[in-house]
Write a protein that holds these residues in place. Structure first.
Motif, PDB file in Angstrom:
ATOM      1  N   GLU A   1     -10.324  -7.081   1.698  1.00 40.27           N
ATOM      2  CA  GLU A   1      -9.321  -8.136   1.605  1.00 40.27           C
ATOM      3  C   GLU A   1      -8.883  -8.423   0.177  1.00 40.27           C
ATOM      4  OE1 GLU A   1     -10.781 -11.560   3.653  1.00 40.27           O
ATOM      5  OE2 GLU A   1     -10.808 -10.566   5.610  1.00 40.27           O
ATOM      6  N   ASP A   2      -9.127  -7.488  -0.741  1.00 42.67           N
ATOM      7  CA  ASP A   2      -8.665  -7.711  -2.116  1.00 42.67           C
ATOM      8  C   ASP A   2      -7.143  -7.606  -2.163  1.00 42.67           C
ATOM      9  OD1 ASP A   2      -7.828  -4.871  -2.723  1.00 42.67           O
ATOM     10  OD2 ASP A   2      -9.932  -4.530  -2.278  1.00 42.67           O
ATOM     11  N   GLU A   3      -6.563  -8.104  -3.247  1.00 46.74           N
ATOM     12  CA  GLU A   3      -5.109  -8.150  -3.382  1.00 46.74           C
ATOM     13  C   GLU A   3      -4.545  -6.938  -4.112  1.00 46.74           C
ATOM     14  OE1 GLU A   3      -3.142 -10.427  -2.011  1.00 46.74           O
ATOM     15  OE2 GLU A   3      -4.956 -11.240  -1.077  1.00 46.74           O
ATOM     16  N   ALA A   4      -5.339  -5.898  -4.279  1.00 50.31           N
ATOM     17  CA  ALA A   4      -4.896  -4.736  -5.047  1.00 50.31           C
ATOM     18  C   ALA A   4      -3.884  -3.899  -4.266  1.00 50.31           C
ATOM     19  CB  ALA A   4      -6.107  -3.874  -5.419  1.00 50.31           C
ATOM     20  N   LEU A   5      -3.109  -3.120  -5.003  1.00 42.14           N
ATOM     21  CA  LEU A   5      -2.266  -2.097  -4.412  1.00 42.14           C
ATOM     22  C   LEU A   5      -3.177  -0.985  -3.901  1.00 42.14           C
ATOM     23  CD1 LEU A   5       0.412  -0.535  -3.900  1.00 42.14           C
ATOM     24  CD2 LEU A   5       0.287   0.241  -6.288  1.00 42.14           C
ATOM     25  N   LYS A   6      -3.193  -0.782  -2.606  1.00 41.27           N
ATOM     26  CA  LYS A   6      -4.052   0.242  -2.021  1.00 41.27           C
ATOM     27  C   LYS A   6      -3.311   1.579  -2.018  1.00 41.27           C
ATOM     28  CE  LYS A   6      -6.694  -2.806   1.037  1.00 41.27           C
ATOM     29  NZ  LYS A   6      -7.956  -2.654   0.289  1.00 41.27           N
ATOM     30  N   VAL A   7      -3.968   2.604  -2.556  1.00 42.91           N
ATOM     31  CA  VAL A   7      -3.359   3.932  -2.664  1.00 42.91           C
ATOM     32  C   VAL A   7      -4.293   4.961  -2.028  1.00 42.91           C
ATOM     33  CG1 VAL A   7      -2.445   5.686  -4.208  1.00 42.91           C
ATOM     34  CG2 VAL A   7      -2.181   3.263  -4.792  1.00 42.91           C
ATOM     35  N   PHE A   8      -3.776   5.676  -1.043  1.00 39.91           N
ATOM     36  CA  PHE A   8      -4.532   6.710  -0.338  1.00 39.91           C
ATOM     37  C   PHE A   8      -3.898   8.057  -0.665  1.00 39.91           C
ATOM     38  CE2 PHE A   8      -5.407   8.495   4.212  1.00 39.91           C
ATOM     39  CZ  PHE A   8      -6.413   9.311   3.710  1.00 39.91           C
ATOM     40  N   THR A   9      -4.649   8.946  -1.323  1.00 39.24           N
ATOM     41  CA  THR A   9      -4.134  10.277  -1.662  1.00 39.24           C
ATOM     42  C   THR A   9      -4.689  11.305  -0.676  1.00 39.24           C
ATOM     43  OG1 THR A   9      -5.922  10.784  -3.230  1.00 39.24           O
ATOM     44  CG2 THR A   9      -3.988   9.645  -4.084  1.00 39.24           C
ATOM     45  N   LEU A  10      -3.792  12.116  -0.140  1.00 39.62           N
ATOM     46  CA  LEU A  10      -4.142  13.054   0.930  1.00 39.62           C
ATOM     47  C   LEU A  10      -3.482  14.396   0.655  1.00 39.62           C
ATOM     48  CD1 LEU A  10      -5.306  13.303   3.960  1.00 39.62           C
ATOM     49  CD2 LEU A  10      -2.962  12.789   4.665  1.00 39.62           C
ATOM     50  N   ASN A  11      -4.237  15.503   0.830  1.00 47.52           N
ATOM     51  CA  ASN A  11      -3.610  16.805   0.629  1.00 47.52           C
ATOM     52  C   ASN A  11      -2.714  17.153   1.813  1.00 47.52           C
ATOM     53  OD1 ASN A  11      -6.210  17.116   1.990  1.00 47.52           O
ATOM     54  ND2 ASN A  11      -5.736  19.284   2.032  1.00 47.52           N
ATOM     55  N   VAL A  12      -1.590  17.780   1.510  1.00 44.06           N
ATOM     56  CA  VAL A  12      -0.562  18.007   2.525  1.00 44.06           C
ATOM     57  C   VAL A  12      -1.086  18.873   3.666  1.00 44.06           C
ATOM     58  CG1 VAL A  12       0.430  20.059   1.400  1.00 44.06           C
ATOM     59  CG2 VAL A  12       1.876  18.603   2.839  1.00 44.06           C
ATOM     60  N   GLU A  13      -2.031  19.770   3.383  1.00 40.12           N
ATOM     61  CA  GLU A  13      -2.582  20.620   4.438  1.00 40.12           C
ATOM     62  C   GLU A  13      -3.288  19.795   5.512  1.00 40.12           C
ATOM     63  OE1 GLU A  13      -2.128  22.900   0.681  1.00 40.12           O
ATOM     64  OE2 GLU A  13      -3.052  20.984   1.200  1.00 40.12           O
ATOM     65  N   ALA A  14      -3.844  18.645   5.118  1.00 40.54           N
ATOM     66  CA  ALA A  14      -4.577  17.804   6.068  1.00 40.54           C
ATOM     67  C   ALA A  14      -3.654  17.183   7.114  1.00 40.54           C
ATOM     68  CB  ALA A  14      -5.338  16.706   5.329  1.00 40.54           C
ATOM     69  N   LEU A  15      -2.352  17.127   6.828  1.00 38.55           N
ATOM     70  CA  LEU A  15      -1.420  16.570   7.811  1.00 38.55           C
ATOM     71  C   LEU A  15      -1.371  17.409   9.079  1.00 38.55           C
ATOM     72  CD1 LEU A  15       1.713  15.354   5.817  1.00 38.55           C
ATOM     73  CD2 LEU A  15      -0.152  13.993   6.768  1.00 38.55           C
ATOM     74  N   SER A  16      -1.777  18.671   8.970  1.00 41.10           N
ATOM     75  CA  SER A  16      -1.776  19.552  10.141  1.00 41.10           C
ATOM     76  C   SER A  16      -3.026  19.398  10.988  1.00 41.10           C
ATOM     77  CB  SER A  16      -1.649  21.016   9.687  1.00 41.10           C
ATOM     78  OG  SER A  16      -0.453  21.201   8.956  1.00 41.10           O
ATOM     79  N   THR A  17      -3.982  18.590  10.524  1.00 43.60           N
ATOM     80  CA  THR A  17      -5.224  18.372  11.263  1.00 43.60           C
ATOM     81  C   THR A  17      -5.196  17.022  11.962  1.00 43.60           C
ATOM     82  OG1 THR A  17      -6.417  17.287   9.445  1.00 43.60           O
ATOM     83  CG2 THR A  17      -6.417  19.706   9.493  1.00 43.60           C
TER      84      THR A  17
ATOM     85  N   HIS B   1       0.837  -1.195   0.000  1.00 40.79           N
ATOM     86  CA  HIS B   1       0.000   0.000   0.000  1.00 40.79           C
ATOM     87  C   HIS B   1       0.870   1.243   0.000  1.00 40.79           C
ATOM     88  CE1 HIS B   1       0.794  -1.131   4.164  1.00 40.79           C
ATOM     89  NE2 HIS B   1       0.333   0.033   4.621  1.00 40.79           N
ATOM     90  N   ALA B   2       0.279   2.364  -0.477  1.00 42.10           N
ATOM     91  CA  ALA B   2       1.053   3.592  -0.636  1.00 42.10           C
ATOM     92  C   ALA B   2       0.220   4.809  -0.250  1.00 42.10           C
ATOM     93  CB  ALA B   2       1.536   3.725  -2.079  1.00 42.10           C
ATOM     94  N   LEU B   3       0.825   5.693   0.529  1.00 43.58           N
ATOM     95  CA  LEU B   3       0.224   6.967   0.904  1.00 43.58           C
ATOM     96  C   LEU B   3       0.837   8.060   0.028  1.00 43.58           C
ATOM     97  CD1 LEU B   3      -1.437   8.789   2.863  1.00 43.58           C
ATOM     98  CD2 LEU B   3       0.621   8.869   4.316  1.00 43.58           C
ATOM     99  N   ILE B   4      -0.008   8.811  -0.672  1.00 42.95           N
ATOM    100  CA  ILE B   4       0.451   9.906  -1.522  1.00 42.95           C
ATOM    101  C   ILE B   4       0.068  11.224  -0.859  1.00 42.95           C
ATOM    102  CG2 ILE B   4       0.411  10.927  -3.823  1.00 42.95           C
ATOM    103  CD1 ILE B   4       1.326   8.020  -3.879  1.00 42.95           C
ATOM    104  N   ILE B   5       1.050  12.061  -0.576  1.00 39.15           N
ATOM    105  CA  ILE B   5       0.821  13.387   0.001  1.00 39.15           C
ATOM    106  C   ILE B   5       1.119  14.425  -1.074  1.00 39.15           C
ATOM    107  CG2 ILE B   5       1.468  15.008   1.805  1.00 39.15           C
ATOM    108  CD1 ILE B   5       0.185  12.510   2.907  1.00 39.15           C
ATOM    109  N   ALA B   6       0.151  15.305  -1.347  1.00 35.91           N
ATOM    110  CA  ALA B   6       0.334  16.290  -2.409  1.00 35.91           C
ATOM    111  C   ALA B   6      -0.447  17.555  -2.064  1.00 35.91           C
ATOM    112  CB  ALA B   6      -0.129  15.719  -3.749  1.00 35.91           C
ATOM    113  N   PRO B   7      -0.120  18.680  -2.708  1.00 35.83           N
ATOM    114  CA  PRO B   7      -0.860  19.925  -2.445  1.00 35.83           C
ATOM    115  C   PRO B   7      -2.339  19.803  -2.783  1.00 35.83           C
ATOM    116  CG  PRO B   7       1.197  20.380  -3.581  1.00 35.83           C
ATOM    117  CD  PRO B   7       1.019  18.894  -3.597  1.00 35.83           C
ATOM    118  N   ALA B   8      -3.115  20.729  -2.279  1.00 33.65           N
ATOM    119  CA  ALA B   8      -4.571  20.674  -2.436  1.00 33.65           C
ATOM    120  C   ALA B   8      -4.993  20.591  -3.891  1.00 33.65           C
ATOM    121  CB  ALA B   8      -5.210  21.878  -1.757  1.00 33.65           C
ATOM    122  N   GLY B   9      -4.298  21.284  -4.777  1.00 38.41           N
ATOM    123  CA  GLY B   9      -4.697  21.255  -6.174  1.00 38.41           C
ATOM    124  C   GLY B   9      -4.151  20.091  -6.955  1.00 38.41           C
TER     125      GLY B   9
END
Length: 486
Positions: A109-125, A58-66
């Motif tokens: 429980e699927d075998e897929a690559l799980k990808v969670f995209t999150l805006n960087v501003e949310a890390l402050s919450t 699995h992968a966490l993607i952190i990127a700007p709001a836009g």
């Protein structure tokens, strides 16, 4: 893994292929490629390769709001067909439904690559950080984390920087992406590489921020009053040493290094609406549909209404009496974030006087009044060619030209810039193509990048679709192949 046998979904350019081949298996790596060179697709192929080789699940993607929502489109475009992907885009988890959807995403429980995209501003919450932590800890198997536009975590004191570094320690595979990794000073490198370091020693060799500053910065003790003194940075040193350390863990490319890059390349940056904008936009839409339901609308009235929608998206509205009022918006912030990522001279296009003046003021505040000029209806004729000459002079301080395509989009040569930003646009294809070609013409030595700031699911989409249709039609009429575009 021999990637010569890897079934890429889209054919990489040779420089992209070389970077993927040399870096995909490394636990940490920085992609310091200028905008438009495909950092995102390199990261996606690297994640897909790591997944198929059981290095990550699995992968966490952190990127700007836009940007963070655009990763969904990029995965669909570039991730190979044989790699299953399950994606979740950040929501604030304020409702039971949102929390349930997030729970189902994590614990399916699927075998897929799980990808969670999150805006960087949310890390402050609290909610944003907790969601990221739960995702990394609860999904079985080793995790990856990507920070897109790593300058967003360059401040070592910022809450989101500390959060990113802490989350990075939960991952075995880390990447940072940036077109301009050190926009202000070498100190901008410390925190992104601290994130890349995970639980190990700092990749740049110094684990303490102030020791890092002491080695690479020239400091001077300054006095403030009779009781206080402080150190300030007055210069830099040992930069070749620092660059050597960075190069051990990074790929750095500029547009001119990549001879197989298309002559023109395009990308968009998304801009979300504020609550005030959304309410006003929906009110205008409802009024428009109610007022003209079943009635024939004259061209002049239609254009006026469409203009109002565009105004709201760009942060202002003209009242019936002609007075212009500001509407709280994020677009100017998105623009400034983009400018911080880009080197060199830049042309910024808008069809609104209000926006041109607003952009000039914002750029002057950050970069200085001598670095920006405007070219539109209010610009005195006597000053126009002087502005162009100063902009074309590579030694002149004038770096940003904010212009209206109807005024400056015809007959000028602006080849000192290889980047154009469309803050807003109209329905006229000739305005678009002519303004593009101010940069892309004889005398241009570099590949040209065009960036559109857009708000999805609004009239911005309709304008792009209309221009695309006109472009296709024009190509068919001329018996030509339609160019690559947005």
């Amino acid at each position: 893994m021999n990637i010569q046998e890897w079934p890429f979904k889209t054919r990489p350019y040779h420089y992209q292929y070389n970077i993927i081949e040399n870096s995909w298996s490394l636990p940490e790596f920085a992609l310091h490629l200028e905008m438009g060179l495909g950092k995102t697709r390199i990261a996606i192929d690297s994640l897909a390769l790591a997944y198929t080789q059981h290095k990550i699940t699995h992968a966490l993607i952190i990127a700007p709001a836009g940007v963070y929502q655009n990763w969904v489109y990029e995965f669909d475009k570039h991730c190979p067909e044989h790699v299953p992907v399950d994606m979740y885009t950040w929501r604030r988890l304020n409702t039971k439904r949102e929390r349930g959807a997030f729970h189902d995403f994590i614990f399916s429980e699927d075998e897929a690559l799980k990808v969670f995209t999150l805006n960087v501003e949310a890390l402050s919450t609290v909610n944003g950080y907790k969601a990221a932590e739960v995702f990394l800890k609860r999904v079985p198997g080793p995790a990856a984390m990507v920070v897109d536009e790593s300058t967003a975590i360059k401040s070592h004191k910022a809450k989101r920087t500390k959060a990113a570094v802490k989350l990075g320690k939960l991952c075995v595979y880390r990447r940072v992406l940036s077109g301009l990794p050190a926009p202000n000073s070498p100190m901008d490198l410390y925190s992104p590489f601290q994130f890349l370091s995970g639980n190990g020693p700092h990749l740049l060799g110094i684990d303490n921020y102030y020791a890092f500053q002491a080695r690479y910065c020239v400091e001077r003790l300054m006095n403030q009053g009779s009781q206080r003194s402080f150190k300030t940075i007055v210069g830099y040193r040992r930069l070749e040493e620092l660059q050597g350390k960075v190069d051990e863990h990074a790929a750095r490319l500029k547009k001119e290094d990549c001879i197989d890059l298309p002559a023109k390349s395009y990308m968009s940056r998304e801009c979300e609406l504020t609550g005030e904008q959304r309410n006003l936009y929906e009110s205008l839409k409802k009024s428009f549909l109610t007022e003209y339901n079943g009635e024939k609308i004259s061209d002049s009235i239609m254009l006026t209404k469409l203009l109002r929608f565009q105004q709201v998206l760009t942060g202002h509205v003209t009242l019936d009496g002609g007075k212009v009022e500001a509407v709280p918006n994020h677009r100017i912030d998105v623009l400034m974030d983009v400018l911080r990522e880009l080197p060199g001279k830049i042309v910024i296009w808008s069809n609104f006087r209000y926006c041109i003046n607003e952009m000039e003021a914002a750029i002057a505040r950050e970069y200085g009044a001598d670095t920006v000029a405007t070219f539109f209806g209010d610009t005195p004729s006597s000053k126009r060619m002087e502005i162009v000459e100063n902009f074309q002079n590579t030694d002149h301080d004038l770096r940003f030209l904010v212009a209206n395509p109807s005024t400056a989009g015809y007959g000028l040569t602006l080849t000192a810039s290889s980047t154009a930003i469309y803050y807003s646009r109209d329905f006229r294809l000739d305005n678009r193509m002519q303004s593009e070609d101010r940069l892309h013409r004889i005398g241009q030595d570099h590949k040209v990048l065009y960036i559109d700031i857009v708000t999805p699911n609004t009239i911005d989409d309709k304008i792009v679709q209309a221009l695309r249709s006109k472009m296709d039609l024009s190509a068919r009429v001329l018996g030509e192949k339609a160019p690559e575009w947005l």
